[in-house]
Scaffold this motif. Structure first.
Motif, PDB file in Angstrom:
ATOM      1  N   ILE A 170       0.858  -1.188   0.000  1.00 34.31           N
ATOM      2  CA  ILE A 170       0.000   0.000   0.000  1.00 34.31           C
ATOM      3  C   ILE A 170       0.892   1.236   0.000  1.00 34.31           C
ATOM      4  CG2 ILE A 170      -1.760   1.298   1.252  1.00 34.31           C
ATOM      5  CD1 ILE A 170      -2.696  -1.359   2.466  1.00 34.31           C
ATOM      6  N   ILE A 171       0.716   2.097  -0.964  1.00 34.45           N
ATOM      7  CA  ILE A 171       1.525   3.315  -1.048  1.00 34.45           C
ATOM      8  C   ILE A 171       0.923   4.381  -0.132  1.00 34.45           C
ATOM      9  CG2 ILE A 171       2.369   5.141  -2.574  1.00 34.45           C
ATOM     10  CD1 ILE A 171       2.203   3.090  -4.858  1.00 34.45           C
ATOM     11  N   GLY A 172       1.755   4.903   0.764  1.00 37.21           N
ATOM     12  CA  GLY A 172       1.262   5.890   1.721  1.00 37.21           C
ATOM     13  C   GLY A 172       0.397   5.250   2.782  1.00 37.21           C
ATOM     14  N   TYR A 173       0.866   4.114   3.312  1.00 42.11           N
ATOM     15  CA  TYR A 173      -0.008   3.308   4.173  1.00 42.11           C
ATOM     16  C   TYR A 173      -0.413   3.982   5.484  1.00 42.11           C
ATOM     17  CZ  TYR A 173       4.790   1.660   5.369  1.00 42.11           C
ATOM     18  OH  TYR A 173       6.129   1.570   5.675  1.00 42.11           O
ATOM     19  N   PHE A 174       0.326   4.984   5.954  1.00 45.68           N
ATOM     20  CA  PHE A 174      -0.115   5.695   7.158  1.00 45.68           C
ATOM     21  C   PHE A 174      -0.849   7.002   6.832  1.00 45.68           C
ATOM     22  CE2 PHE A 174       3.385   3.281   9.447  1.00 45.68           C
ATOM     23  CZ  PHE A 174       2.493   2.455  10.123  1.00 45.68           C
ATOM     24  N   ILE A 175      -0.974   7.324   5.555  1.00 48.76           N
ATOM     25  CA  ILE A 175      -1.674   8.548   5.160  1.00 48.76           C
ATOM     26  C   ILE A 175      -3.134   8.565   5.637  1.00 48.76           C
ATOM     27  CG2 ILE A 175      -2.526   9.910   3.209  1.00 48.76           C
ATOM     28  CD1 ILE A 175       0.415  10.353   3.546  1.00 48.76           C
ATOM     29  N   PRO A 176      -3.903   7.460   5.488  1.00 50.82           N
ATOM     30  CA  PRO A 176      -5.300   7.504   5.964  1.00 50.82           C
ATOM     31  C   PRO A 176      -5.417   7.825   7.454  1.00 50.82           C
ATOM     32  CG  PRO A 176      -4.964   5.619   4.518  1.00 50.82           C
ATOM     33  CD  PRO A 176      -3.608   6.185   4.786  1.00 50.82           C
ATOM     34  N   TYR A 177      -4.494   7.304   8.255  1.00 48.63           N
ATOM     35  CA  TYR A 177      -4.510   7.591   9.692  1.00 48.63           C
ATOM     36  C   TYR A 177      -4.166   9.053   9.944  1.00 48.63           C
ATOM     37  CZ  TYR A 177      -4.504   2.512   9.939  1.00 48.63           C
ATOM     38  OH  TYR A 177      -4.817   1.183   9.776  1.00 48.63           O
ATOM     39  N   ALA A 178      -3.174   9.559   9.211  1.00 45.71           N
ATOM     40  CA  ALA A 178      -2.789  10.965   9.338  1.00 45.71           C
ATOM     41  C   ALA A 178      -3.955  11.878   8.945  1.00 45.71           C
ATOM     42  CB  ALA A 178      -1.566  11.249   8.468  1.00 45.71           C
ATOM     43  N   TYR A 179      -4.666  11.487   7.901  1.00 48.84           N
ATOM     44  CA  TYR A 179      -5.789  12.299   7.419  1.00 48.84           C
ATOM     45  C   TYR A 179      -6.915  12.367   8.447  1.00 48.84           C
ATOM     46  CZ  TYR A 179      -9.537  13.917   4.301  1.00 48.84           C
ATOM     47  OH  TYR A 179     -10.571  14.619   3.729  1.00 48.84           O
ATOM     48  N   GLU A 180      -7.214  11.231   9.058  1.00 49.06           N
ATOM     49  CA  GLU A 180      -8.261  11.222  10.086  1.00 49.06           C
ATOM     50  C   GLU A 180      -7.885  12.127  11.253  1.00 49.06           C
ATOM     51  OE1 GLU A 180     -11.347   9.933   9.988  1.00 49.06           O
ATOM     52  OE2 GLU A 180     -10.796   9.546   7.903  1.00 49.06           O
ATOM     53  N   ILE A 181      -6.621  12.125  11.628  1.00 51.59           N
ATOM     54  CA  ILE A 181      -6.167  12.984  12.721  1.00 51.59           C
ATOM     55  C   ILE A 181      -6.163  14.442  12.280  1.00 51.59           C
ATOM     56  CG2 ILE A 181      -4.098  13.596  14.066  1.00 51.59           C
ATOM     57  CD1 ILE A 181      -3.629  10.522  14.314  1.00 51.59           C
ATOM     58  N   LEU A 187       2.635  17.628   5.236  1.00 55.39           N
ATOM     59  CA  LEU A 187       3.990  17.262   4.858  1.00 55.39           C
ATOM     60  C   LEU A 187       4.054  15.756   4.653  1.00 55.39           C
ATOM     61  CD1 LEU A 187       4.404  19.316   7.706  1.00 55.39           C
ATOM     62  CD2 LEU A 187       6.482  19.664   6.394  1.00 55.39           C
ATOM     63  N   VAL A 188       5.034  15.310   3.858  1.00 63.64           N
ATOM     64  CA  VAL A 188       5.175  13.887   3.565  1.00 63.64           C
ATOM     65  C   VAL A 188       6.582  13.426   3.934  1.00 63.64           C
ATOM     66  CG1 VAL A 188       5.141  12.109   1.766  1.00 63.64           C
ATOM     67  CG2 VAL A 188       3.520  14.019   1.662  1.00 63.64           C
ATOM     68  N   TYR A 189       6.659  12.369   4.737  1.00 62.99           N
ATOM     69  CA  TYR A 189       7.986  11.801   4.993  1.00 62.99           C
ATOM     70  C   TYR A 189       8.283  10.713   3.965  1.00 62.99           C
ATOM     71  CZ  TYR A 189       5.363   8.389   7.966  1.00 62.99           C
ATOM     72  OH  TYR A 189       4.479   7.470   8.471  1.00 62.99           O
ATOM     73  N   VAL A 190       9.496  10.785   3.451  1.00 66.97           N
ATOM     74  CA  VAL A 190       9.977   9.816   2.465  1.00 66.97           C
ATOM     75  C   VAL A 190      11.286   9.259   3.004  1.00 66.97           C
ATOM     76  CG1 VAL A 190      10.727   9.441   0.087  1.00 66.97           C
ATOM     77  CG2 VAL A 190       8.898  11.096   0.581  1.00 66.97           C
ATOM     78  N   GLY A 191      11.260   8.013   3.439  1.00 64.30           N
ATOM     79  CA  GLY A 191      12.404   7.433   4.117  1.00 64.30           C
ATOM     80  C   GLY A 191      13.268   6.544   3.260  1.00 64.30           C
ATOM     81  N   ARG A 192      12.795   5.334   3.014  1.00 67.10           N
ATOM     82  CA  ARG A 192      13.618   4.341   2.314  1.00 67.10           C
ATOM     83  C   ARG A 192      14.041   4.818   0.925  1.00 67.10           C
ATOM     84  NH1 ARG A 192      15.613   1.432   6.358  1.00 67.10           N
ATOM     85  NH2 ARG A 192      14.052   1.719   7.992  1.00 67.10           N
ATOM     86  N   ALA A 193      13.153   5.524   0.252  1.00 65.31           N
ATOM     87  CA  ALA A 193      13.494   6.017  -1.082  1.00 65.31           C
ATOM     88  C   ALA A 193      14.670   6.985  -1.020  1.00 65.31           C
ATOM     89  CB  ALA A 193      12.288   6.693  -1.722  1.00 65.31           C
ATOM     90  N   GLN A 194      14.726   7.781   0.048  1.00 69.44           N
ATOM     91  CA  GLN A 194      15.838   8.721   0.191  1.00 69.44           C
ATOM     92  C   GLN A 194      17.116   8.028   0.658  1.00 69.44           C
ATOM     93  OE1 GLN A 194      15.330  12.937   0.813  1.00 69.44           O
ATOM     94  NE2 GLN A 194      13.500  12.506   2.032  1.00 69.44           N
ATOM     95  N   PRO A 215       0.088  21.393  11.631  1.00 70.36           N
ATOM     96  CA  PRO A 215       0.500  20.576  10.488  1.00 70.36           C
ATOM     97  C   PRO A 215       0.679  19.115  10.867  1.00 70.36           C
ATOM     98  CG  PRO A 215       1.770  22.601  10.577  1.00 70.36           C
ATOM     99  CD  PRO A 215       0.996  22.532  11.861  1.00 70.36           C
ATOM    100  N   VAL A 216       0.325  18.244   9.924  1.00 69.30           N
ATOM    101  CA  VAL A 216       0.417  16.800  10.130  1.00 69.30           C
ATOM    102  C   VAL A 216       1.313  16.199   9.044  1.00 69.30           C
ATOM    103  CG1 VAL A 216      -0.875  14.623  10.135  1.00 69.30           C
ATOM    104  CG2 VAL A 216      -1.837  16.658  11.245  1.00 69.30           C
ATOM    105  N   ILE A 217       2.241  15.355   9.487  1.00 65.45           N
ATOM    106  CA  ILE A 217       3.127  14.639   8.564  1.00 65.45           C
ATOM    107  C   ILE A 217       2.613  13.214   8.423  1.00 65.45           C
ATOM    108  CG2 ILE A 217       5.511  13.979   8.040  1.00 65.45           C
ATOM    109  CD1 ILE A 217       6.434  15.934  10.200  1.00 65.45           C
ATOM    110  N   GLY A 218       2.648  12.697   7.198  1.00 64.42           N
ATOM    111  CA  GLY A 218       2.276  11.308   6.969  1.00 64.42           C
ATOM    112  C   GLY A 218       3.120  10.710   5.861  1.00 64.42           C
ATOM    113  N   GLY A 219       3.043   9.402   5.720  1.00 72.93           N
ATOM    114  CA  GLY A 219       3.807   8.732   4.673  1.00 72.93           C
ATOM    115  C   GLY A 219       3.660   7.229   4.776  1.00 72.93           C
TER     116      GLY A 219
END
Length: 337
Positions: free
Chosen positions: A269-280, A311-318, A287-291
């Motif tokens: 799932i791409i952006g698998y924590f985004i739905p949780y971030a959005y609900e919060i 904001l979006v965190y991008v970890g492994r790709a970086q 500001p809320v960070i998700g990724g």
């Protein structure tokens, strides 16, 4: 019709800090410190690669005490002796225009005797898969001491020159262990009810806030879900997030709880924590960070434009490509032209 918000490339001003864009380098353990927890040249070079392009740099989880270390080469902030080398790291990032915060952490029951030399301690003495051995239960006095220890570490971060602090309340570490009903089975004021499970994290936030200037950024990485029926649910995390904001948190960084940062249940799932971030995000005014598993800058941009996160965190790709943010900026500029 969807209302489009800011883009991944939009600047964002929080307090006195202007983030150049919405790309976040999340705190990722790289184990480049010395055995004594000191910053190394290799570690400085690691972060310098990202600083000119990311809007925000979050330095990896840093041990607030010897007993709370998670790995042998983990960065440390348990002593004033760490301040000069941490200052060098900050200066190198600032010199290329970066904004940098440091994540404070204690491993709790996830600490290893092989690393710390002592038996780990946790909110409750439980045999759990996430623990290397059954930890001892923390006493009330030990809890008070830990709150003070977090505050002392935050004060060192201020003296080292960091722009802000992130309190690590996710991924099964100590603060998350108090928050989750899976790991917290206490029957005193620090366990049981939702209010009691929030108590230790909120007291840590208050102590950290007390020890740093008002103009420093204060972030909290929230384990918003355990992905288990007996664990933290999103409705609880919404309540907790609101309490954190009331206590002065400037940015909420949404991730997983006991399930960790890369749960197998959400693989693919791409952006698998985004739905949780959005609900919060719907229930807070910071500001809320998700990724989570994001590699395509166009998808990251879409999450921001649609108002799912700020904001979006991008970890492994970086980690795989230190020029990811630079390439993302160029690609999105070309797309928008």
């Amino acid at each position: 019709m969807k209302i489009l918000h800011s883009s991944l490339l939009s600047p964002l001003t929080i307090k006195n800090f202007k983030l150049r864009n919405r790309i976040v380098l999340p705190p990722m353990q790289v184990d480049l410190a010395t055995k004594e927890g000191f910053v190394t040249k290799k570690q400085i070079e690691h972060y310098k690669k990202y600083a000119p392009y990311c809007g925000l740099i979050i330095v990896e989880h840093t041990a607030i005490s010897l007993e709370g270390r998670y790995s042998l080469y983990q960065l440390g902030i348990w002593s004033d002796e760490h301040i000069p080398e941490l200052s060098k790291l900050v200066k190198e990032i600032h010199d290329v225009g970066g904004i940098v915060v440091i994540q404070l952490n204690h491993a709790g029951g996830k600490a290893s005797r092989e690393v710390t030399g002592v038996k780990p301690k946790a909110p409750t003495s439980l045999p759990l898969a996430i623990y290397p051995e059954i930890p001892d239960e923390l006493t009330i006095d030990e809890i008070y001491n830990l709150i003070e220890t977090f505050g002392n570490a935050a004060e060192r971060a201020y003296y080292a020159g960091f722009d802000g602090i992130e309190i690590h309340g996710a991924h099964g570490f100590l603060i998350n262990q108090f928050w989750s009903p899976i790991t917290n089975k206490r029957n005193d004021l620090y366990g049981g009810s939702l209010e009691n499970r929030m108590r230790f994290p909120l007291e840590v936030v208050r102590e950290v806030k007390r020890k740093i200037p008002r103009d420093m950024l204060l972030l909290y990485r929230l384990g918003a879900t355990d992905l288990r029926n007996d664990g933290v649910k999103i409705n609880e995390s919404i309540i907790f997030a609101q309490k954190l904001v009331q206590e002065g948190i400037d940015i909420l960084d949404i991730s997983g709880g006991i399930c960790g940062s890369r749960p197998k249940e959400l693989e693919g799932i791409i952006g698998y924590f985004i739905p949780y971030a959005y609900e919060i995000k719907k229930h807070v005014n910071v500001p809320v960070i998700g990724g989570g598993g994001i590699r395509d800058p166009i998808i990251a941009d879409k999450f921001v434009r649609e108002g799912k996160v700020d904001l979006v965190y991008v970890g492994r790709a970086q980690l795989d490509d230190p020029e990811w943010a630079k390439k993302a900026i160029n690609a999105l500029k070309d797309t928008n032209n």
